[in-house]
Scaffold this motif. Structure first.
Motif, short mmCIF file in Angstrom:
data_model
loop_
_atom_site.label_atom_id
_atom_site.label_comp_id
_atom_site.label_asym_id
_atom_site.label_seq_id
_atom_site.Cartn_x
_atom_site.Cartn_y
_atom_site.Cartn_z
N ASP A 37 0.84 -1.78 -0.15
CA ASP A 37 -0.23 -0.03 -0.27
C ASP A 37 1.25 1.36 0.15
O ASP A 37 0.53 2.00 -0.95
CB ASP A 37 -1.35 -0.11 1.25
CG ASP A 37 -2.30 -1.01 0.91
OD1 ASP A 37 -2.36 -1.49 -0.06
OD2 ASP A 37 -2.70 -1.44 2.21
N GLN A 38 2.19 1.55 1.26
CA GLN A 38 2.74 2.65 0.90
C GLN A 38 3.61 3.20 0.41
O GLN A 38 3.07 3.89 -0.76
CB GLN A 38 3.89 2.27 2.01
CG GLN A 38 4.28 3.23 2.42
CD GLN A 38 5.47 3.74 3.30
OE1 GLN A 38 5.08 2.61 4.18
NE2 GLN A 38 6.59 4.04 3.20
N CYS A 39 3.73 1.86 -1.06
CA CYS A 39 4.42 2.12 -2.74
C CYS A 39 3.41 2.68 -3.51
O CYS A 39 3.67 3.10 -4.34
CB CYS A 39 4.94 0.75 -3.23
SG CYS A 39 6.55 0.14 -2.14
N ALA A 40 2.32 1.93 -3.24
CA ALA A 40 1.17 2.02 -4.25
C ALA A 40 0.96 3.58 -4.03
O ALA A 40 0.46 4.91 -5.22
CB ALA A 40 0.11 1.23 -4.02
N ASN A 41 0.72 4.48 -2.58
CA ASN A 41 0.82 5.60 -2.87
C ASN A 41 1.64 6.59 -3.21
O ASN A 41 1.63 8.03 -3.17
CB ASN A 41 0.10 5.97 -0.66
CG ASN A 41 -1.03 5.25 -0.75
OD1 ASN A 41 -1.94 5.17 -1.03
ND2 ASN A 41 -1.07 5.10 0.71
N ILE A 42 2.69 5.74 -3.42
CA ILE A 42 3.78 6.75 -3.70
C ILE A 42 4.21 6.98 -5.36
O ILE A 42 4.60 8.02 -5.59
CB ILE A 42 5.67 5.86 -2.59
CG1 ILE A 42 5.60 6.46 -1.61
CG2 ILE A 42 7.04 6.99 -3.15
CD1 ILE A 42 6.20 5.26 -0.65
N PHE A 43 4.23 5.45 -5.55
CA PHE A 43 4.69 5.65 -6.73
C PHE A 43 3.35 5.80 -7.94
O PHE A 43 2.98 4.84 -8.38
CB PHE A 43 5.60 4.44 -7.56
CG PHE A 43 6.55 3.90 -6.44
CD1 PHE A 43 7.72 5.60 -6.76
CD2 PHE A 43 6.66 3.41 -5.22
CE1 PHE A 43 9.12 5.02 -5.82
CE2 PHE A 43 8.41 3.50 -4.34
CZ PHE A 43 9.35 4.51 -5.04
N GLU A 44 3.05 6.89 -8.87
CA GLU A 44 2.37 6.51 -9.68
C GLU A 44 2.42 5.55 -10.62
O GLU A 44 1.33 5.00 -11.72
CB GLU A 44 1.90 7.72 -10.59
CG GLU A 44 1.52 8.27 -9.76
CD GLU A 44 0.79 9.68 -10.35
OE1 GLU A 44 0.98 10.15 -11.75
OE2 GLU A 44 1.11 11.38 -9.72
N ALA A 45 3.91 5.04 -10.91
CA ALA A 45 4.65 3.86 -12.27
C ALA A 45 5.48 3.30 -11.46
O ALA A 45 7.03 4.27 -12.44
CB ALA A 45 4.52 5.01 -13.54
N LEU A 46 5.33 2.30 -10.80
CA LEU A 46 6.47 1.68 -10.29
C LEU A 46 7.24 0.92 -11.09
O LEU A 46 8.57 1.63 -11.29
CB LEU A 46 5.69 0.35 -9.56
CG LEU A 46 6.69 -0.19 -8.92
CD1 LEU A 46 7.42 -0.07 -8.00
CD2 LEU A 46 5.91 -1.69 -7.74
N VAL A 47 5.83 0.25 -12.56
CA VAL A 47 6.97 -0.15 -13.51
C VAL A 47 8.34 0.72 -14.11
O VAL A 47 9.39 0.10 -14.47
CB VAL A 47 6.08 -1.10 -14.16
CG1 VAL A 47 7.68 -1.49 -15.53
CG2 VAL A 47 5.75 -1.94 -14.08
N GLY A 48 7.70 2.37 -14.74
CA GLY A 48 8.39 3.56 -14.90
C GLY A 48 9.78 3.64 -13.95
O GLY A 48 10.84 3.66 -14.87
N THR A 49 9.64 3.49 -12.63
CA THR A 49 10.53 4.16 -11.57
C THR A 49 11.75 3.34 -12.03
O THR A 49 12.30 2.91 -12.17
CB THR A 49 10.36 4.78 -10.71
OG1 THR A 49 8.96 4.57 -10.84
CG2 THR A 49 11.08 4.75 -9.20
N LEU A 50 10.69 1.68 -11.83
CA LEU A 50 11.34 0.61 -12.37
C LEU A 50 13.14 0.09 -13.18
O LEU A 50 14.29 0.09 -12.83
CB LEU A 50 11.73 -1.21 -11.52
CG LEU A 50 10.93 -1.54 -10.40
CD1 LEU A 50 9.19 -2.41 -10.76
CD2 LEU A 50 11.32 -1.59 -9.65
N ARG A 51 12.04 1.10 -13.96
CA ARG A 51 13.06 0.62 -15.63
C ARG A 51 13.97 1.78 -15.41
O ARG A 51 15.34 1.63 -16.19
CB ARG A 51 12.48 0.69 -16.75
CG ARG A 51 11.32 -0.15 -16.88
CD ARG A 51 10.52 -0.48 -18.43
NE ARG A 51 11.70 -0.42 -19.32
CZ ARG A 51 11.20 -0.40 -20.55
NH1 ARG A 51 10.23 0.03 -21.01
NH2 ARG A 51 12.07 -0.50 -21.40
#
Length: 81
Positions: A37-51
């Motif tokens: 949940d915390q990650c979901a609130n921080i990152f709009e585009a988690l996959v993009g940030t990971l890349r």
């Protein structure tokens, strides 16, 4: 948010959720990151940030793109703490 800041936050979240692997690197499963949940609130585009973090050689994971469900068991490994 700028990419550098998001990558820094991502490193902190991986450290929070992950554990040390046999090589002493912090590792977390993609599914754990994605469903937190915390990650979901921080990152709009988690996959993009990971890349972006992978391109900067801050972390690594198998393959080019991670998708929820299909890649939940893929390890995301920090290369720089």
């Amino acid at each position: 948010m700028n990419v550098e800041h998001e990558v820094t936050l991502l490193v902190q979240e991986i450290q929070r959720l992950g554990s040390k692997n046999a090589e002493g690197q912090t590792s977390v499963k993609f599914g754990v990151l994605f469903n937190d949940d915390q990650c979901a609130n921080i990152f709009e585009a988690l996959v993009g940030t990971l890349r972006a973090a992978k391109r900067k050689k801050v972390l690594t994971f198998q393959g080019e793109l991670l998708l929820q469900g299909v890649h939940d068991d893929v390890d995301v490994i920090l290369l720089q703490e």
